[in-house]
Enzyme design. Sequence first.
Site, mmCIF file in Angstrom:
data_model
loop_
_atom_site.group_PDB
_atom_site.id
_atom_site.type_symbol
_atom_site.label_atom_id
_atom_site.label_comp_id
_atom_site.label_asym_id
_atom_site.label_seq_id
_atom_site.Cartn_x
_atom_site.Cartn_y
_atom_site.Cartn_z
ATOM 1 N N ASP B 173 0.850 -1.188 0.000
ATOM 2 C CA ASP B 173 0.000 0.000 0.000
ATOM 3 C C ASP B 173 0.894 1.249 0.000
ATOM 4 O OD1 ASP B 173 -3.073 0.686 0.731
ATOM 5 O OD2 ASP B 173 -1.710 2.151 1.647
ATOM 6 N N ASN B 181 -2.191 12.925 -3.689
ATOM 7 C CA ASN B 181 -3.252 13.380 -4.589
ATOM 8 C C ASN B 181 -3.692 14.803 -4.269
ATOM 9 O OD1 ASN B 181 -3.698 11.407 -6.516
ATOM 10 N ND2 ASN B 181 -5.014 10.191 -5.166
ATOM 11 N N HIS B 186 -4.497 14.644 -9.026
ATOM 12 C CA HIS B 186 -4.672 13.228 -9.370
ATOM 13 C C HIS B 186 -3.779 12.729 -10.503
ATOM 14 C CE1 HIS B 186 -8.258 13.521 -6.791
ATOM 15 N NE2 HIS B 186 -8.002 12.244 -6.577
ATOM 16 N N ASP B 190 -1.701 9.392 -10.200
ATOM 17 C CA ASP B 190 -1.781 8.278 -11.148
ATOM 18 C C ASP B 190 -0.392 7.877 -11.638
ATOM 19 O OD1 ASP B 190 -4.474 8.294 -10.899
ATOM 20 O OD2 ASP B 190 -4.914 9.226 -12.839
ATOM 21 N N ARG B 205 9.124 -12.492 -11.022
ATOM 22 C CA ARG B 205 9.497 -13.592 -11.898
ATOM 23 C C ARG B 205 8.290 -13.875 -12.792
ATOM 24 N NH1 ARG B 205 10.143 -18.033 -7.382
ATOM 25 N NH2 ARG B 205 8.124 -17.091 -6.951
ATOM 26 N N GLU B 216 -4.826 2.386 -4.140
ATOM 27 C CA GLU B 216 -3.364 2.451 -4.121
ATOM 28 C C GLU B 216 -2.772 1.182 -3.523
ATOM 29 O OE1 GLU B 216 -5.436 4.209 -2.238
ATOM 30 O OE2 GLU B 216 -4.599 4.716 -0.289
ATOM 31 N N ARG B 236 13.351 -7.213 -0.588
ATOM 32 C CA ARG B 236 14.055 -6.727 -1.777
ATOM 33 C C ARG B 236 13.191 -5.727 -2.534
ATOM 34 N NH1 ARG B 236 15.491 -12.037 -2.716
ATOM 35 N NH2 ARG B 236 14.110 -12.142 -4.526
#
Lengths: 116, 308
Positions: B173, B181, B186, B190, B205, B216, B236
């Site tokens: 998140d 925003n 916005h 985006d 992968r 989001e 990672r």
Amino acid sequence: MIRDPQRDLVASSGAGQAPLVSTLADDPDMAELVQVFVQELPQRIAAIQEALAEEDLERLTSLAHQLKGAAGGYGFSPITEIARLIEHQARDRMAGEMLRQTVDELADLCRRASAC
Amino acid sequence: MSHKQTVLIVDDSQAIRDLIPARLKGLGVHILAADSGAAGLEMVRLHEPDLVLLDVNMPGMSGFEVCQALKNDPQTHDIPIIFLTGSDELLDKVKGFDLGAVDYVTKPFDPVELCARVRAALRTKALMDMLTNQAQLDGLTGLHNRRYFDERLEQELDAGRRYNRSVGLLMLDVDHFKKINDEFGHPRGDEVLRRLANILVTFCRSSDVACRYGGEEFAILLAESGSEHTFQCGRRLLQAIRDSRDLHSVIGRPVTVSIGAASVQPGEGRMLPSVLVDSADRALYAAKNKRDCIIADTGMTSITSAAG
């Protein structure tokens, strides 16, 4: 004698000893494939004659069916037509003289088949 | 269509298997051939062709039987089939349609007709592929959408149960997204989501599934991934996001994310979609308290990474 109109038609169109040249003779994309197909015709005919001699009608039907589907695609519609006849006669178990004659006609046509 | 489409010929006659490729040469398609129904079935499953040219009359497994098997298998169900049939076998043509074939070609075939029918079937297949693809993608980011994710999650868990494999899930998140925003508008928000999506794509992968879960929030499904591996992947990923100048340049300061990691393994709890998602969600909720970090939900214990 029972006459088969389709067979008369085929017989009359392919009479004589003139070579049966593939209609694809001038198609460079196809030349080699047609040649291979012609080279393998004697084997096919031998197998069909063998099935007939052994009265293995199921095998005869299947061999004729294969030849029917292939020959026209290689520019030999007359062979397809005769093979169709054999397939039907063999499937309907019309063994005997009529079937033998049709196979002879097919053998004759195939002997005369030529790639160019 | 950018990729070369594949056509599989299934016919016991060598003469036909030689002839069709020569006749389809102009279409620029990739051509495979099989000499029996059983071999054809195997090749369809292996290569997933875009079209099958299927002979009806074959010794052993007939074309009809092959067709039925393909139509009964969800993996091969949507692959179009054109039957190759004798011109005088009307019942075969009708039966072919009943079994789900899109068309038939009679042998011996006219090359122009063969090409036209093959081309038409391939065109429809390409459009179907495109529609299926679009229905599975998120319009803003180009990642998979929630619907696709739900489907795949279930499949992966099924496979996990069957082959005794773990399945991992990362939920991610964007921190303070509402603020981004509000402050930058916005369009800029985006752009943050799009660039974040790019990082996820690069990171995954081929067996992983990255999707926009909603708003989001993103999810990454990790096939064959136990708790340790899932957590390390998440770490990672968190680092890759921290290091992405491309992402931070959108708003001129760091964009951070919170990640929740979870996994389920056979024999340990229930391998159900809700179990895995709830677990990752719980971890994400805990991570949101801290932000810019990853937390794993491993049953009772939670591991928190050192931030920074």
